[in-house]
Design an enzyme around this catalytic site. Sequence first.
Site, mmCIF file in Angstrom:
data_model
loop_
_atom_site.group_PDB
_atom_site.id
_atom_site.type_symbol
_atom_site.label_atom_id
_atom_site.label_comp_id
_atom_site.label_asym_id
_atom_site.label_seq_id
_atom_site.Cartn_x
_atom_site.Cartn_y
_atom_site.Cartn_z
ATOM 1 N N PHE A 1 0.844 -1.195 0.000
ATOM 2 C CA PHE A 1 0.000 0.000 0.000
ATOM 3 C C PHE A 1 0.879 1.243 0.000
ATOM 4 O O PHE A 1 2.020 1.202 0.478
ATOM 5 C CB PHE A 1 -0.908 0.003 1.239
ATOM 6 C CG PHE A 1 -2.357 0.149 0.876
ATOM 7 C CD1 PHE A 1 -3.103 -0.954 0.508
ATOM 8 C CD2 PHE A 1 -2.977 1.392 0.897
ATOM 9 C CE1 PHE A 1 -4.435 -0.821 0.157
ATOM 10 C CE2 PHE A 1 -4.305 1.538 0.550
ATOM 11 C CZ PHE A 1 -5.039 0.431 0.184
ATOM 12 N N GLN B 1 -8.290 14.878 4.526
ATOM 13 C CA GLN B 1 -7.661 14.194 3.397
ATOM 14 C C GLN B 1 -8.647 14.037 2.235
ATOM 15 O O GLN B 1 -9.758 13.546 2.425
ATOM 16 C CB GLN B 1 -7.176 12.805 3.821
ATOM 17 C CG GLN B 1 -6.430 12.088 2.707
ATOM 18 C CD GLN B 1 -5.770 10.793 3.178
ATOM 19 O OE1 GLN B 1 -6.444 9.815 3.466
ATOM 20 N NE2 GLN B 1 -4.458 10.799 3.267
ATOM 21 N N ARG C 1 -1.259 11.301 -3.468
ATOM 22 C CA ARG C 1 -2.670 11.689 -3.479
ATOM 23 C C ARG C 1 -2.895 13.190 -3.431
ATOM 24 O O ARG C 1 -3.704 13.735 -4.176
ATOM 25 C CB ARG C 1 -3.374 11.102 -2.253
ATOM 26 C CG ARG C 1 -3.776 9.673 -2.387
ATOM 27 C CD ARG C 1 -4.504 9.231 -1.126
ATOM 28 N NE ARG C 1 -4.719 7.791 -1.152
ATOM 29 C CZ ARG C 1 -5.300 7.097 -0.185
ATOM 30 N NH1 ARG C 1 -5.728 7.713 0.899
ATOM 31 N NH2 ARG C 1 -5.453 5.796 -0.291
ATOM 32 N N HIS D 1 -9.187 12.235 -1.445
ATOM 33 C CA HIS D 1 -8.711 11.206 -2.358
ATOM 34 C C HIS D 1 -8.933 11.735 -3.772
ATOM 35 O O HIS D 1 -9.992 12.296 -4.050
ATOM 36 C CB HIS D 1 -9.491 9.908 -2.127
ATOM 37 C CG HIS D 1 -8.841 8.719 -2.746
ATOM 38 N ND1 HIS D 1 -8.875 8.497 -4.100
ATOM 39 C CD2 HIS D 1 -8.124 7.718 -2.211
ATOM 40 C CE1 HIS D 1 -8.193 7.386 -4.357
ATOM 41 N NE2 HIS D 1 -7.730 6.897 -3.233
ATOM 42 N N ARG E 1 -2.625 10.996 6.798
ATOM 43 C CA ARG E 1 -2.640 9.598 7.200
ATOM 44 C C ARG E 1 -2.284 8.701 6.024
ATOM 45 O O ARG E 1 -2.628 8.996 4.883
ATOM 46 C CB ARG E 1 -4.028 9.276 7.757
ATOM 47 C CG ARG E 1 -4.653 8.023 7.274
ATOM 48 C CD ARG E 1 -6.002 7.771 7.832
ATOM 49 N NE ARG E 1 -7.029 7.729 6.800
ATOM 50 C CZ ARG E 1 -7.166 6.738 5.937
ATOM 51 N NH1 ARG E 1 -6.357 5.705 5.952
ATOM 52 N NH2 ARG E 1 -8.123 6.759 5.030
ATOM 53 N N HIS F 1 -12.317 12.484 2.139
ATOM 54 C CA HIS F 1 -12.234 11.066 2.467
ATOM 55 C C HIS F 1 -12.104 10.821 3.958
ATOM 56 O O HIS F 1 -12.692 9.886 4.505
ATOM 57 C CB HIS F 1 -11.017 10.500 1.722
ATOM 58 C CG HIS F 1 -10.860 9.030 1.822
ATOM 59 N ND1 HIS F 1 -11.924 8.158 1.693
ATOM 60 C CD2 HIS F 1 -9.767 8.255 2.044
ATOM 61 C CE1 HIS F 1 -11.474 6.912 1.828
ATOM 62 N NE2 HIS F 1 -10.182 6.945 2.054
ATOM 63 N N GLU G 1 -6.739 3.748 -6.117
ATOM 64 C CA GLU G 1 -5.569 4.048 -6.936
ATOM 65 C C GLU G 1 -5.009 2.801 -7.616
ATOM 66 O O GLU G 1 -4.119 2.897 -8.453
ATOM 67 C CB GLU G 1 -4.499 4.767 -6.118
ATOM 68 C CG GLU G 1 -4.052 4.064 -4.862
ATOM 69 C CD GLU G 1 -3.514 5.071 -3.820
ATOM 70 O OE1 GLU G 1 -4.284 5.950 -3.397
ATOM 71 O OE2 GLU G 1 -2.357 4.965 -3.451
ATOM 72 N N LEU H 1 -15.260 5.983 -3.804
ATOM 73 C CA LEU H 1 -13.845 5.846 -4.083
ATOM 74 C C LEU H 1 -13.577 4.939 -5.286
ATOM 75 O O LEU H 1 -14.128 3.848 -5.385
ATOM 76 C CB LEU H 1 -13.197 5.215 -2.856
ATOM 77 C CG LEU H 1 -11.735 5.514 -2.653
ATOM 78 C CD1 LEU H 1 -11.550 6.993 -2.412
ATOM 79 C CD2 LEU H 1 -11.236 4.731 -1.453
ATOM 80 N N SER I 1 -5.884 3.664 9.141
ATOM 81 C CA SER I 1 -7.101 4.053 9.864
ATOM 82 C C SER I 1 -7.763 2.835 10.493
ATOM 83 O O SER I 1 -8.193 2.884 11.652
ATOM 84 C CB SER I 1 -8.078 4.794 8.958
ATOM 85 O OG SER I 1 -8.408 4.008 7.851
#
Lengths: 236, 600
Positions: free
Chosen positions: B127, B247, B293, B249, B404, B363, B262, B259, B409
């Site tokens: 990730f 944040q 991002r 996205h 983050r 987001h 990516e 969403l 999260s």
Amino acid sequence: MSGLYDITLEINRYDPDTRLSWVQTYQVEAGGILRFVDVLRKINDEQDSTLAWASSCEHAQCGSCGIIVNGKPLLACELLVRDAVEQFDTHTFRLRPLTIAPVLRDLVVDLEKAYERIHEAKPWLIKPAPLPQEGDEYRISQEKLDTYIEATQCINCFCCATACISSHHHFIGPNATMANIVRLMDPRETAKEERMDILYREDGVYRCHTSRACSFVCPKDIDVSHFLALGKEGKF
Amino acid sequence: MGEKLSIDSTLKCDVLVIGAGGAGLRAAAQIGEQRPGTKIIALTKVVSPQKSHTTTAQGGMAAVDPKDPEDRPIFHMFDTWKGSDCSADQNVIKKVCNMGWEQVVWLETHGMHFSRTEEGRIAKRPFGGHMLNFGEKKSFRACYEATRTGKGIMDTVWDECLKYGVDFIGQCIATELLFEGDRCIGAIIFRYPEGKFLAILAKATIVATGGKTRMYQVSTNCRGNTGDGLVLALNAGLPVMDLEAVQFHPTGIIGPGILASEALRGEGAILRNKDEEPFMERYAPSAKDLAPRDLISRSIITEIRGGRGIFNEAHNAHHVWLDLRHLPKEVHEKKIQEIESFFRRFAGVDPEKDLCPVTPTAHYQMGGILTNEFGEVQSDTQTIFPGLFACGEAAAASLHGLNRLGTNSLLELITMGKVTGQRVVEYLKDAKSPEKISSDAGNIVFNQFSTYLNAQGKEQFSQVRDTLRNLMMEKVGIFRSEKPLTEAIETLKELKEKAMQIQIGLTSLQTNQDLWQIWELNNLITVSMVIAQGALARKESRGAHFREDYPERRNEFNYHTLVSMPEFDKITFGKRPIDISMFDAKGERYELFDYIERKY
């Protein structure tokens, strides 16, 4: 672009203060890629703020916005206007609340009541098997997982329970039954006997008449009746 | 409005959990496991905890497997510190990263259906921002359940709470925290179906109301993520921390804002403007569509501002295109088919033949109710309020600082949920049952509801809501600078006035959607004001907070923003130092835990 559609919505209304029910008709001009939740919001914004309906995530991950459209239980967040026009071959839509729980107002039903059946099915691991080694994970092959993982996608929207031809007064329901069957198939669960008792009790899996309506309406494309058949056969 | 509003009845319990998402229920499960027989009441706005926003999380939960020969928790700690742009707290980073695998095993033994490897072990995927050897190469650290990791986690903690006999009260909102001196003793709640107020007296109260970005026009958040928990704290005179850190996205699906991961760009999807130009080449010549991002989000907005976006009539919004048409058939069919199905279902386009409409989508909010590393709620001088705890996205301990990393999260809500639960168990040892509530309890909400129910103004709910959402997107969104922020603050004051004058369609208290939404709208305006004020005060760019007039990070802002607002727009600022205990301890590679440059 997607173009505009003139649609007619005939919606069941219910007022808990007066206990009156009626059907109200709304004419809406809506873009083809609007979803039915957007159309309901548009009615609230432009015509009638009192029309009550429910939703939360609005992308088919939570199952809060189930309604019946022209007889079919579905998620209002997933139905696009242009698809509805094509699928039902009409510009007039009859919207009713789901039938598996008491109506609170208009299209809002008390799903908290419906959820009591899920709790009865004990969706948790009643008695987990010990780990092979402390701090380590279980060994579960992807092949084994694939036999029941589809059923774990259930979001308890109760579309299947609404479509089911067995009365929900006598049957715990397809989704509640499937929640129990998942744990019967789960290699980590050791309390199989307790689970069988729930599966085969009076309002259990044999109340299913195998119409397969559950599989046809499931918004998550789960073959619910397949899992119920495994339950009837005792093949876990 | 004829009848006088009053509290219908009073319930008593040991622990009240406000918000039954992943964090709140992980805390509740911990208490049930560690202290059987504890009477716990958990509140949710939705009909069942299973419908919480946690359930929509997709990618995974970061955890370093001790069996991994290459990965180590200290690498994860470094990534989290760097990702936060040096604004997270190192005591929290250390605690949470060290607990990751233990909590994955907890979820596994409590019934979560993690995806598996060929050997039948828990599978892991890479990730963004998660690396080996302090940023050298990508790590495999995100444990996942297909593309619905949040649902797996939510179902597991909910199941455990059912098993321990937690009492759930659904379809309700907490409207006021109750105090006895400094000690929190419960809350007033309002039930949607019957329209009744209840007082709940509790020895301990946990606020875990989750995310709060529905004030933005495009957002991945659920309809009910309206910052209710933050407003509970603000109304009680408590400060909140780092709310300016929101944040975005880059690729949300037009309209719903869902969403589009990516992973699509990882497979070669290209962002294009209205002339179908692959514009990322201009902004990030080497990384292009795989730039970070925040950079891509800013590039998309620059295109739209420059008139190179596309207008979508049905959703009344601008967007750019995500082009997937050139990808090989097997990629469409095997690797990204689940995410592509969102475009088919919700945007009505076929990604194999059509361009897909996307816009940046709000987001996650990194800030929240400030707590220490045990989930105990703090004042602006870092003293604690006995009996009051907070965890999850509603809280800031802070693991994320001003930015983050993906998969951190879910890790945070499970680990901090557990830690908070443990602390509550300790607190319960000596805690006495509160006896009664003060005579003025409920007055805040009675006054609010009376105002809403009796308002006779010409304002339309939808106009106020849409003005707010456009305002926040344009002036307090991805790009910020002094003039628009100042204007936004003025407009928010006007909107607050207007929101109090919306004429309501229905005056019954039973299942009154109008009343519920006007209350939520007021909360959104309140939280928006704190975001805007925090953004105006932070004259630098750090993490997700970008100021066009101050584009660099500045050392004099090496602190957390605290804002108290007991009355609307009556703002008091404070500061909390950033914890750099890993740097101070002078341990392994401690120099990397200094205020380092954030470059990828």
